[in-house]
Design a protein around this motif. Structure first.
Motif, PDB file in Angstrom:
ATOM      1  N   HIS A 152      -3.523  15.725  10.445  1.00  0.00           N
ATOM      2  CA  HIS A 152      -2.727  14.527  10.752  1.00  0.00           C
ATOM      3  C   HIS A 152      -1.314  14.869  11.222  1.00  0.00           C
ATOM      4  O   HIS A 152      -0.746  14.165  12.050  1.00  0.00           O
ATOM      5  CB  HIS A 152      -2.689  13.602   9.527  1.00  0.00           C
ATOM      6  CG  HIS A 152      -4.033  12.954   9.266  1.00  0.00           C
ATOM      7  ND1 HIS A 152      -4.377  12.409   8.050  1.00  0.00           N
ATOM      8  CD2 HIS A 152      -5.105  12.785  10.062  1.00  0.00           C
ATOM      9  CE1 HIS A 152      -5.606  11.923   8.117  1.00  0.00           C
ATOM     10  NE2 HIS A 152      -6.080  12.141   9.327  1.00  0.00           N
ATOM     11  N   GLU A 153      -0.787  15.931  10.684  1.00  0.00           N
ATOM     12  CA  GLU A 153       0.531  16.385  11.130  1.00  0.00           C
ATOM     13  C   GLU A 153       0.483  16.709  12.624  1.00  0.00           C
ATOM     14  O   GLU A 153       1.375  16.345  13.384  1.00  0.00           O
ATOM     15  CB  GLU A 153       0.909  17.637  10.324  1.00  0.00           C
ATOM     16  CG  GLU A 153       2.353  18.022  10.441  1.00  0.00           C
ATOM     17  CD  GLU A 153       3.272  17.024   9.748  1.00  0.00           C
ATOM     18  OE1 GLU A 153       3.141  16.831   8.539  1.00  0.00           O
ATOM     19  OE2 GLU A 153       4.107  16.429  10.445  1.00  0.00           O
ATOM     20  N   TRP A 163       0.035   5.567   6.868  1.00  0.00           N
ATOM     21  CA  TRP A 163      -0.927   6.667   6.669  1.00  0.00           C
ATOM     22  C   TRP A 163      -1.477   6.539   5.265  1.00  0.00           C
ATOM     23  O   TRP A 163      -0.722   6.385   4.293  1.00  0.00           O
ATOM     24  CB  TRP A 163      -0.238   8.026   6.838  1.00  0.00           C
ATOM     25  CG  TRP A 163       0.100   8.317   8.267  1.00  0.00           C
ATOM     26  CD1 TRP A 163       1.225   7.937   8.936  1.00  0.00           C
ATOM     27  CD2 TRP A 163      -0.727   9.024   9.201  1.00  0.00           C
ATOM     28  NE1 TRP A 163       1.164   8.371  10.245  1.00  0.00           N
ATOM     29  CE2 TRP A 163      -0.014   9.040  10.432  1.00  0.00           C
ATOM     30  CE3 TRP A 163      -1.974   9.650   9.129  1.00  0.00           C
ATOM     31  CZ2 TRP A 163      -0.535   9.658  11.580  1.00  0.00           C
ATOM     32  CZ3 TRP A 163      -2.479  10.262  10.260  1.00  0.00           C
ATOM     33  CH2 TRP A 163      -1.762  10.260  11.480  1.00  0.00           C
ATOM     34  N   MET A 164      -2.782   6.580   5.165  1.00  0.00           N
ATOM     35  CA  MET A 164      -3.397   6.482   3.845  1.00  0.00           C
ATOM     36  C   MET A 164      -4.299   7.689   3.619  1.00  0.00           C
ATOM     37  O   MET A 164      -5.048   8.084   4.513  1.00  0.00           O
ATOM     38  CB  MET A 164      -4.238   5.203   3.737  1.00  0.00           C
ATOM     39  CG  MET A 164      -3.412   3.931   3.813  1.00  0.00           C
ATOM     40  SD  MET A 164      -4.460   2.445   3.651  1.00  0.00           S
ATOM     41  CE  MET A 164      -4.720   2.440   1.871  1.00  0.00           C
ATOM     42  N   ASP A 191      -2.031   0.545  13.291  1.00  0.00           N
ATOM     43  CA  ASP A 191      -1.520   0.105  11.994  1.00  0.00           C
ATOM     44  C   ASP A 191      -1.776   1.128  10.896  1.00  0.00           C
ATOM     45  O   ASP A 191      -0.856   1.550  10.211  1.00  0.00           O
ATOM     46  CB  ASP A 191      -2.163  -1.234  11.607  1.00  0.00           C
ATOM     47  CG  ASP A 191      -1.724  -2.354  12.517  1.00  0.00           C
ATOM     48  OD1 ASP A 191      -0.563  -2.763  12.389  1.00  0.00           O
ATOM     49  OD2 ASP A 191      -2.515  -2.771  13.382  1.00  0.00           O
ATOM     50  N   ILE A 192      -3.031   1.480  10.742  1.00  0.00           N
ATOM     51  CA  ILE A 192      -3.381   2.381   9.638  1.00  0.00           C
ATOM     52  C   ILE A 192      -4.207   3.544  10.157  1.00  0.00           C
ATOM     53  O   ILE A 192      -5.169   3.367  10.901  1.00  0.00           O
ATOM     54  CB  ILE A 192      -4.197   1.644   8.554  1.00  0.00           C
ATOM     55  CG1 ILE A 192      -3.390   0.481   7.962  1.00  0.00           C
ATOM     56  CG2 ILE A 192      -4.607   2.616   7.438  1.00  0.00           C
ATOM     57  CD1 ILE A 192      -4.156  -0.370   6.960  1.00  0.00           C
ATOM     58  N   HIS A 193      -3.803   4.723   9.761  1.00  0.00           N
ATOM     59  CA  HIS A 193      -4.578   5.920  10.053  1.00  0.00           C
ATOM     60  C   HIS A 193      -4.919   6.528   8.706  1.00  0.00           C
ATOM     61  O   HIS A 193      -4.040   6.725   7.870  1.00  0.00           O
ATOM     62  CB  HIS A 193      -3.745   6.892  10.896  1.00  0.00           C
ATOM     63  CG  HIS A 193      -4.551   7.971  11.546  1.00  0.00           C
ATOM     64  ND1 HIS A 193      -4.579   8.168  12.897  1.00  0.00           N
ATOM     65  CD2 HIS A 193      -5.380   8.893  11.026  1.00  0.00           C
ATOM     66  CE1 HIS A 193      -5.375   9.193  13.189  1.00  0.00           C
ATOM     67  NE2 HIS A 193      -5.886   9.643  12.052  1.00  0.00           N
ATOM     68  N   ALA A 194      -6.190   6.769   8.480  1.00  0.00           N
ATOM     69  CA  ALA A 194      -6.608   7.176   7.138  1.00  0.00           C
ATOM     70  C   ALA A 194      -7.542   8.372   7.156  1.00  0.00           C
ATOM     71  O   ALA A 194      -8.138   8.711   8.179  1.00  0.00           O
ATOM     72  CB  ALA A 194      -7.285   5.999   6.448  1.00  0.00           C
ATOM     73  N   LEU A 199       0.839  -1.196   0.000  1.00  0.00           N
ATOM     74  CA  LEU A 199       0.000   0.000   0.000  1.00  0.00           C
ATOM     75  C   LEU A 199       0.870   1.240   0.000  1.00  0.00           C
ATOM     76  O   LEU A 199       2.019   1.214   0.429  1.00  0.00           O
ATOM     77  CB  LEU A 199      -0.956  -0.011   1.198  1.00  0.00           C
ATOM     78  CG  LEU A 199      -0.415  -0.073   2.616  1.00  0.00           C
ATOM     79  CD1 LEU A 199       0.069   1.281   3.103  1.00  0.00           C
ATOM     80  CD2 LEU A 199      -1.530  -0.547   3.539  1.00  0.00           C
ATOM     81  N   THR A 200       0.321   2.304  -0.509  1.00  0.00           N
ATOM     82  CA  THR A 200       1.046   3.566  -0.520  1.00  0.00           C
ATOM     83  C   THR A 200       0.927   4.191   0.858  1.00  0.00           C
ATOM     84  O   THR A 200      -0.162   4.502   1.319  1.00  0.00           O
ATOM     85  CB  THR A 200       0.476   4.538  -1.569  1.00  0.00           C
ATOM     86  OG1 THR A 200       0.654   3.965  -2.859  1.00  0.00           O
ATOM     87  CG2 THR A 200       1.200   5.873  -1.522  1.00  0.00           C
ATOM     88  N   ASN A 201       2.065   4.310   1.492  1.00  0.00           N
ATOM     89  CA  ASN A 201       2.113   4.965   2.794  1.00  0.00           C
ATOM     90  C   ASN A 201       2.445   6.422   2.529  1.00  0.00           C
ATOM     91  O   ASN A 201       3.549   6.733   2.087  1.00  0.00           O
ATOM     92  CB  ASN A 201       3.204   4.288   3.638  1.00  0.00           C
ATOM     93  CG  ASN A 201       3.221   4.791   5.067  1.00  0.00           C
ATOM     94  OD1 ASN A 201       2.503   5.735   5.406  1.00  0.00           O
ATOM     95  ND2 ASN A 201       4.030   4.161   5.906  1.00  0.00           N
ATOM     96  N   THR A 202       1.502   7.302   2.779  1.00  0.00           N
ATOM     97  CA  THR A 202       1.780   8.703   2.456  1.00  0.00           C
ATOM     98  C   THR A 202       2.867   9.276   3.362  1.00  0.00           C
ATOM     99  O   THR A 202       3.434  10.307   3.065  1.00  0.00           O
ATOM    100  CB  THR A 202       0.507   9.583   2.515  1.00  0.00           C
ATOM    101  OG1 THR A 202      -0.374   9.102   3.518  1.00  0.00           O
ATOM    102  CG2 THR A 202      -0.217   9.557   1.207  1.00  0.00           C
TER     103      THR A 202
END
Length: 449
Positions: A235-236, A254-255, A222-225, A5-8
């Motif tokens: 998010h920052e 991060w997605m 695990d994932i924050h979207a 997956l693309t992790n931003t």
RNA sequence: GGCGGCGUAGCCAAGUGGUAAGGCCGAGGUCUGCAAAACCUCUACCCCCAGUUCGAAUCUGGGCGCCGCCUCCA
């Protein structure tokens, strides 16, 4: 084949490895409830529902937490304008959220969290941040000191000095640095408030997600979207306060999903160019809208157009037809091509949840199913992974009048009175919106919209 | 100004080094009493220029056009 997956955060595709085997702790930023949801929201929630479903399909237990921001300036303002209690307003739009999003076949979250239910957790965090010198009291406000978090900007790739030089410094501002953000906001007269060690007030926006995500899922998830627009500052800031508080990494992945645009502009509340989900659902069913949203890779911008939506409805109907028409029971023998296409589907989904590509595979499979009458169960299964093929067995009925017309048309046709049978067929289509199809197994009817 | 993204057929849209998925529309065909549905066939100098490479839509540099974030926003 492994899931990528693309992790931003890194800006790259990464192999997905959950922190705990077989478990995914997933936090999705929800809406601020002061208005109805629009297509931008629809895209975010459908996209991450697709992600979640695929993770579940791959065998993960997904703990999926989503919040509602039920206290904030805009809610207070709207409630005030409406002469309403802010709680009544937020409750109303939380209900509206569920009404709209449910129609898109988005699975309910494992847990929905309302910001106002986590005041205590937020206050604990704020106290901790003050104690460790990451936050300071400024009048009745508490602010987070960005300069004490060396990695500030690491998610959105912003340089603190550039940020600051871009900001207008207001003379009355009690912040030490213009980039500092509010953790606790003092209440003005007539505003709702909670008691706190720093006086009457309410939480800032960013702190809620940190407090709720940690409370529900743990210090590192695990994932924050969320939508692309939440990357900065929301998010920052979540990262800054959470990691300052725990000393641990807040989220592994991060997605962010791309925007829905209209007339080449971002659809947003502030630009007033948004289209409500419920208005679109007047024109098209929820599954078609879902399908439409999934046909563009989740990170790419999606240019909304009504013709495009209608097109999706039409092409989805073909897929549904095949699954309805052909035998869906599992058979031991089915064409090799089906197996091959199934692998292709998984390869697409494994590659950063490329549902757009996966849907392309579904259409390839459609051809095989329609030509061989086999493999419909596989098509069905894969469509369901994307949250499609809902309510397939819902039987529609027609009025006695239409029933009689169909029967009359059959009689005319049987006696080779084609002029009459064609006339009746046209009448059914033009007057009643019912289209007939003569197949090997007799006549079938279908509504057209 | 800083950072990020996008530009693929009439339209929508995948594809990030091996010679262009898929959908819609359109054309022709098979099937059908005629249709419909389904199936088959056809429709792309991948924004421009230069470079790297045996090979580029894909990598590099330079243009042009568009969008986003930097303020609340999914």
């Amino acid at each position: 084949m492994s899931l990528q997956l693309t992790n931003t955060f890194s800006g790259k595709k990464e192999k997905f490895v959950s922190l705990v085997p077989n478990l995914v702790r997933f936090y999705l930023c929800g809406v601020t409830v002061y208005d109805y949801c629009h297509l931008g929201h629809a895209r975010a929630y459908v996209s991450f529902d697709m992600v979640r479903r695929y993770l579940m399909h791959r065998g993960y237990d997904v703990k999926f937490v989503q919040n509602f921001t039920d206290i904030d300036d805009k809610i207070i303002k709207r409630a005030h304008e409406a002469g309403q209690d802010y709680q009544a307003l937020s409750k109303q739009f939380i209900e509206a959220y569920h009404e709209d999003i449910d129609r898109l076949f988005v699975l309910p979250a494992t847990l929905y969290t309302n910001a106002t239910d986590y005041i205590v957790q937020m206050q604990d965090m704020i106290e901790g941040l003050i104690a460790s010198g990451h936050a300071y009291i400024a009048g009745g406000d508490v602010c987070f000191s960005v300069e004490n978090f060396k990695e500030y900007g690491k998610l959105s790739k912003k340089v603190l000095d550039d940020l600051i030089s871009n900001m207008r410094v207001e003379s009355s501002d009690a912040k030490r640095s213009p980039a500092d953000f509010v953790l606790w906001k003092a209440a003005k007269p007539d505003e709702p408030f909670w008691e706190s060690p720093w006086g009457k007030g309410r939480p800032g926006w960013h702190i809620e997600c940190s407090a709720m995500a940690m409370d529900a899922l743990g210090e590192t998830i695990d994932i924050h979207a969320g939508g692309e627009d939440l990357m900065f500052p929301h998010h920052e800031n979540e990262i800054a306060q959470s990691e300052s508080f725990t000393g641990k990494r807040f989220a592994k992945y991060w997605m962010h999903n791309g925007f829905v645009t209209i007339n080449h502009e971002k659809m947003s509340k502030s630009l007033h160019n948004f289209i409500r989900i419920r208005d679109v659902l007047e024109k098209v069913d929820g599954e078609s809208l879902r399908f439409y949203l999934l046909r563009v890779q989740y990170r790419n911008p999606l240019h909304f157009s009504e013709p495009g939506l209608k097109e999706s409805q039409q092409s989805l109907a073909r897929l549904r037809e095949a699954v309805i028409t052909h035998d869906r029971s599992e058979t031991p023998n089915f064409p090799e091509a089906i197996t091959h296409l199934k692998e292709k589907f998984y390869a697409a989904m494994d590659d950063d949840f490329n549902a757009a590509e996966a849907i392309g595979v579904l259409f390839e499979m459609l051809r095989v199913v329609n030509t061989t009458s086999q493999g419909a169960h596989v098509l069905y299964e894969l469509g369901q992974v994307l949250g499609l093929f809902n309510d397939l067995d819902k039987t529609e009925s027609v009025s006695d009048e239409i029933e009689a017309l169909i029967e009359a048309r059959q009689q005319a046709r049987a006696s080779k009175n084609f002029a009459e049978s064609d006339r009746l067929r046209d009448e059914l289509r033009d007057v009643h919106g019912v289209v007939l199809e003569d197949g090997a197994g007799g006549v079938r009817w279908k509504r057209v919209g």
